[in-house]
Design a protein around this motif. Structure first.
Motif, mmCIF file in Angstrom:
data_model
loop_
_atom_site.group_PDB
_atom_site.id
_atom_site.type_symbol
_atom_site.label_atom_id
_atom_site.label_comp_id
_atom_site.label_asym_id
_atom_site.label_seq_id
_atom_site.Cartn_x
_atom_site.Cartn_y
_atom_site.Cartn_z
ATOM 1 N N ALA A 40 0.796 -1.228 0.000
ATOM 2 C CA ALA A 40 0.000 0.000 0.000
ATOM 3 C C ALA A 40 0.829 1.278 0.000
ATOM 4 N N ASN A 41 0.211 2.276 -0.592
ATOM 5 C CA ASN A 41 0.671 3.657 -0.540
ATOM 6 C C ASN A 41 -0.392 4.459 0.190
ATOM 7 N N VAL A 42 -0.042 5.680 0.574
ATOM 8 C CA VAL A 42 -1.039 6.599 1.102
ATOM 9 C C VAL A 42 -1.638 7.313 -0.101
ATOM 10 N N GLY A 43 -2.913 7.039 -0.368
ATOM 11 C CA GLY A 43 -3.578 7.656 -1.505
ATOM 12 C C GLY A 43 -4.014 9.071 -1.216
ATOM 13 N N ALA A 44 -4.489 9.314 0.005
ATOM 14 C CA ALA A 44 -4.940 10.645 0.412
ATOM 15 C C ALA A 44 -4.741 10.797 1.903
ATOM 16 N N CYS A 45 -4.435 12.004 2.312
ATOM 17 C CA CYS A 45 -4.306 12.312 3.734
ATOM 18 C C CYS A 45 -5.216 13.490 4.051
ATOM 19 N N LYS A 46 -6.204 13.239 4.895
ATOM 20 C CA LYS A 46 -7.143 14.289 5.284
ATOM 21 C C LYS A 46 -6.753 14.947 6.606
ATOM 22 N N ALA A 47 -5.626 14.525 7.192
ATOM 23 C CA ALA A 47 -5.182 15.060 8.478
ATOM 24 C C ALA A 47 -4.526 16.429 8.269
ATOM 25 N N ALA A 48 -5.343 17.464 8.199
ATOM 26 C CA ALA A 48 -4.873 18.819 7.909
ATOM 27 C C ALA A 48 -3.860 19.327 8.928
ATOM 28 N N SER A 49 -3.921 18.811 10.153
ATOM 29 C CA SER A 49 -3.019 19.281 11.201
ATOM 30 C C SER A 49 -1.672 18.557 11.206
ATOM 31 N N CYS A 50 -1.440 17.646 10.255
ATOM 32 C CA CYS A 50 -0.177 16.903 10.206
ATOM 33 C C CYS A 50 0.853 17.664 9.390
ATOM 34 N N GLN A 51 2.072 17.736 9.893
ATOM 35 C CA GLN A 51 3.128 18.453 9.177
ATOM 36 C C GLN A 51 3.540 17.751 7.882
ATOM 37 N N HIS A 52 3.169 16.477 7.712
ATOM 38 C CA HIS A 52 3.497 15.747 6.492
ATOM 39 C C HIS A 52 2.427 15.918 5.410
ATOM 40 N N ASN A 53 1.347 16.631 5.706
ATOM 41 C CA ASN A 53 0.256 16.819 4.756
ATOM 42 C C ASN A 53 0.500 18.069 3.917
ATOM 43 N N LYS A 54 0.586 17.876 2.608
ATOM 44 C CA LYS A 54 0.693 19.012 1.683
ATOM 45 C C LYS A 54 -0.314 18.770 0.568
ATOM 46 N N ASP A 55 -1.318 19.615 0.513
ATOM 47 C CA ASP A 55 -2.353 19.508 -0.513
ATOM 48 C C ASP A 55 -3.031 18.136 -0.494
ATOM 49 N N LEU A 56 -3.304 17.632 0.696
ATOM 50 C CA LEU A 56 -3.982 16.349 0.930
ATOM 51 C C LEU A 56 -3.140 15.135 0.550
ATOM 52 N N MET A 57 -1.854 15.344 0.326
ATOM 53 C CA MET A 57 -0.930 14.251 0.018
ATOM 54 C C MET A 57 0.070 14.112 1.157
ATOM 55 N N CYS A 58 0.489 12.883 1.421
ATOM 56 C CA CYS A 58 1.471 12.622 2.470
ATOM 57 C C CYS A 58 2.869 12.822 1.911
ATOM 58 N N THR A 59 3.686 13.597 2.627
ATOM 59 C CA THR A 59 5.061 13.849 2.195
ATOM 60 C C THR A 59 6.096 13.134 3.059
ATOM 61 N N ALA A 60 5.647 12.317 4.017
ATOM 62 C CA ALA A 60 6.588 11.549 4.838
ATOM 63 C C ALA A 60 7.293 10.529 3.950
ATOM 64 N N GLY A 61 8.478 10.129 4.332
ATOM 65 C CA GLY A 61 9.217 9.132 3.565
ATOM 66 C C GLY A 61 8.514 7.797 3.518
ATOM 67 N N GLU A 62 7.848 7.431 4.605
ATOM 68 C CA GLU A 62 7.052 6.221 4.724
ATOM 69 C C GLU A 62 6.184 6.378 5.956
ATOM 70 N N VAL A 63 5.154 5.578 6.086
ATOM 71 C CA VAL A 63 4.301 5.650 7.268
ATOM 72 C C VAL A 63 4.189 4.289 7.932
ATOM 73 N N GLN A 64 3.871 4.341 9.201
ATOM 74 C CA GLN A 64 3.587 3.160 10.014
ATOM 75 C C GLN A 64 2.128 3.275 10.438
#
Length: 99
Positions: free
Chosen positions: A59-83
């Protein structure tokens, strides 16, 4: 313009999810929802649904709705990977980091 690279789901500790096999998420993509902590909107209990996804898919992160997360840019995850795992009794993105 360069297309964004999707963030991989490195591990999933939620063993009762229909998409989890061997601590790997086999959904094509997951959605991270906004309630704090940021929850995995793709979580589906295996006990009610059987297994989903395919072994060939990680899996990939298709969308991130967590507006308060520093890895969220334009509803996309910018972290290197997620757990993904349990936090506060909810299936959550453990990589979430508040702004």
């Amino acid at each position: 313009m360069t297309a964004p690279t999707a963030t991989k789901v490195n591990t999933c500790q939620v063993t009762d999810c229909a998409f989890n096999e061997g601590s790997a998420c086999h959904a094509l993509a997951i959605t991270i929802d906004d309630p704090s902590p940021a929850t995995c909107g793709t979580y589906t209990p295996a006990s009610t649904s059987g297994h989903g996804g395919t072994q060939a898919t990680v899996a990939n992160v298709g969308a991130c709705k967590a507006a308060s997360c520093q890895h969220n840019k334009d509803l996309m995850c910018t972290a290197g990977e997620v757990q993904v795992g349990m936090q506060a009794g909810k299936v959550s993105c453990l990589t979430y980091a508040g702004r």
